[in-house]
Enzyme design. Sequence first.
Site, PDB file in Angstrom:
ATOM      1  N   MET A 104       0.607  -0.595  -0.002  1.00 25.51           N
ATOM      2  CA  MET A 104       0.011  -0.129   0.106  1.00 25.51           C
ATOM      3  C   MET A 104       0.878   1.370   0.005  1.00 25.51           C
ATOM      4  O   MET A 104       1.859   1.713   0.742  1.00 25.51           O
ATOM      5  CB  MET A 104      -0.718   0.259   1.704  1.00 25.51           C
ATOM      6  CG  MET A 104      -2.038  -1.443   1.142  1.00 25.51           C
ATOM      7  SD  MET A 104      -3.174  -0.601   2.986  1.00 25.51           S
ATOM      8  CE  MET A 104      -4.097  -2.735   2.688  1.00 25.51           C
TER       9      MET A 104
ATOM     10  N   GLU B 143       7.551  -4.659   2.370  1.00 25.81           N
ATOM     11  CA  GLU B 143       7.551  -3.424   2.496  1.00 25.81           C
ATOM     12  C   GLU B 143       5.585  -2.262   2.378  1.00 25.81           C
ATOM     13  O   GLU B 143       5.052  -2.901   2.027  1.00 25.81           O
ATOM     14  CB  GLU B 143       8.370  -2.917   2.072  1.00 25.81           C
ATOM     15  CG  GLU B 143       8.706  -2.133   0.657  1.00 25.81           C
ATOM     16  CD  GLU B 143       9.437  -1.401   0.059  1.00 25.81           C
ATOM     17  OE1 GLU B 143      10.115  -1.276   0.759  1.00 25.81           O
ATOM     18  OE2 GLU B 143       9.977  -1.176  -0.783  1.00 25.81           O
ATOM     19  N   ARG B 144       5.689  -1.128   2.991  1.00 20.48           N
ATOM     20  CA  ARG B 144       4.574  -0.604   2.304  1.00 20.48           C
ATOM     21  C   ARG B 144       2.728  -1.357   2.883  1.00 20.48           C
ATOM     22  O   ARG B 144       2.093  -1.477   2.239  1.00 20.48           O
ATOM     23  CB  ARG B 144       4.470  -0.157   1.372  1.00 20.48           C
ATOM     24  CG  ARG B 144       5.635   0.690   0.586  1.00 20.48           C
ATOM     25  CD  ARG B 144       5.745   1.215  -1.080  1.00 20.48           C
ATOM     26  NE  ARG B 144       6.979   1.522  -1.544  1.00 20.48           N
ATOM     27  CZ  ARG B 144       6.985   1.698  -2.674  1.00 20.48           C
ATOM     28  NH1 ARG B 144       5.937   1.446  -3.643  1.00 20.48           N
ATOM     29  NH2 ARG B 144       7.582   2.758  -3.067  1.00 20.48           N
ATOM     30  N   MET B 145       3.075  -1.287   4.591  1.00 20.69           N
ATOM     31  CA  MET B 145       1.964  -1.486   4.669  1.00 20.69           C
ATOM     32  C   MET B 145       1.092  -1.072   6.208  1.00 20.69           C
ATOM     33  O   MET B 145       1.131  -1.830   6.974  1.00 20.69           O
ATOM     34  CB  MET B 145       2.081  -3.287   5.604  1.00 20.69           C
ATOM     35  CG  MET B 145       2.304  -4.583   3.996  1.00 20.69           C
ATOM     36  SD  MET B 145       3.436  -5.658   4.871  1.00 20.69           S
ATOM     37  CE  MET B 145       5.621  -5.527   5.077  1.00 20.69           C
ATOM     38  N   PRO B 146       1.202   0.196   5.152  1.00 18.75           N
ATOM     39  CA  PRO B 146       1.115   0.799   4.348  1.00 18.75           C
ATOM     40  C   PRO B 146       2.424   1.654   4.122  1.00 18.75           C
ATOM     41  O   PRO B 146       3.294   1.953   5.200  1.00 18.75           O
ATOM     42  CB  PRO B 146       0.248   2.072   4.313  1.00 18.75           C
ATOM     43  CG  PRO B 146       0.270   1.892   5.282  1.00 18.75           C
ATOM     44  CD  PRO B 146       0.024   1.203   6.763  1.00 18.75           C
TER      45      PRO B 146
END
Length: 316
Positions: A166, A195-198
């Site tokens: 996310m 990565e990006r969670m979020p």
Amino acid sequence: MASLTSLALLSFLFLNFAFTPQAYSQEGYTSKPVAYYDSSIAPKKVMNVIDSCWRTKSNWATNRKALADCSVGFGKAAMGGKYGAIYVVTNPYDDLSTLNPARFVMRYGYHAKNELIVNSFKTIDGRGAKVEIAYGPCITIQGVTNVIIRGISIHDCKPGKAGLVMLLGHSDKFTADKVMKVTVVFNRFGEGLIERMPRVRIGYAHVANNRYDEWKMYAIGGSANPTIFSEGNYFLAPDNPGNKQITKREASNWQNWRWQSSKDVFMNGAYFVPSGYGSCAPLYTRAQSFVAAPGYMVPALTSDAGPLRCLVGKQC
């Protein structure tokens, strides 16, 4: 290929965003039971507030538009296709070589050329069917509002980088995103995600009651001074000693950014680096408000995250 069986697509309406119960993982990884890490934890079968809103009703399949009433947080006002017609997908095949796909395939409903480009006021409802969108461009949701997606599995999307989940915010210089408010709640982020969670740019995110299993780089990140409140999450760090930190800031002067943790559970050496001063709790309205459970309850609250095997005419 989109593997779809009786998928209901509702034309509908939307405001801010809420990411609600989904299960995310990389192909080839097998989730481990909680007892694998801590045998003293025995989650009871309980439902989160979104699941209990519709799963306890036997008429969920004939009253699909009621799903729009189950959101919490900043996505509470999202209508999706609540006031539109229902389009039913019955053909599981999707021929990306044609610009005019057959009726009753998913791209027919979206009139897309390649990936499924979602317009405003839409609901994609996969409840009661096994729905997988994979091995292609998958779905694009950009520059739109009032979108609800429920009960489908999205994985192995190409082109693009797998494991980047996310990214919230247009760019580090797009100051209009200062008004962005997002609720990320009741998700399970499985093994193998990177990565990006979020990852958040500029705006605000309330990240609550999510389960994180063995991320590759980091779980929650941000750039351009976003505000992040991590509340009641369950973080299980990877075994790699260099990747146990949950947070990552894409900046050098981040000490005054407001990032806080409350009621989180940290397993296998996971740790959250807080920063800034003052409260960053979400300023929900009465209608948006919900009580975030303590992190130890998250394995139970997210145990059914992702597509469910629901039978029409019965509680799910």
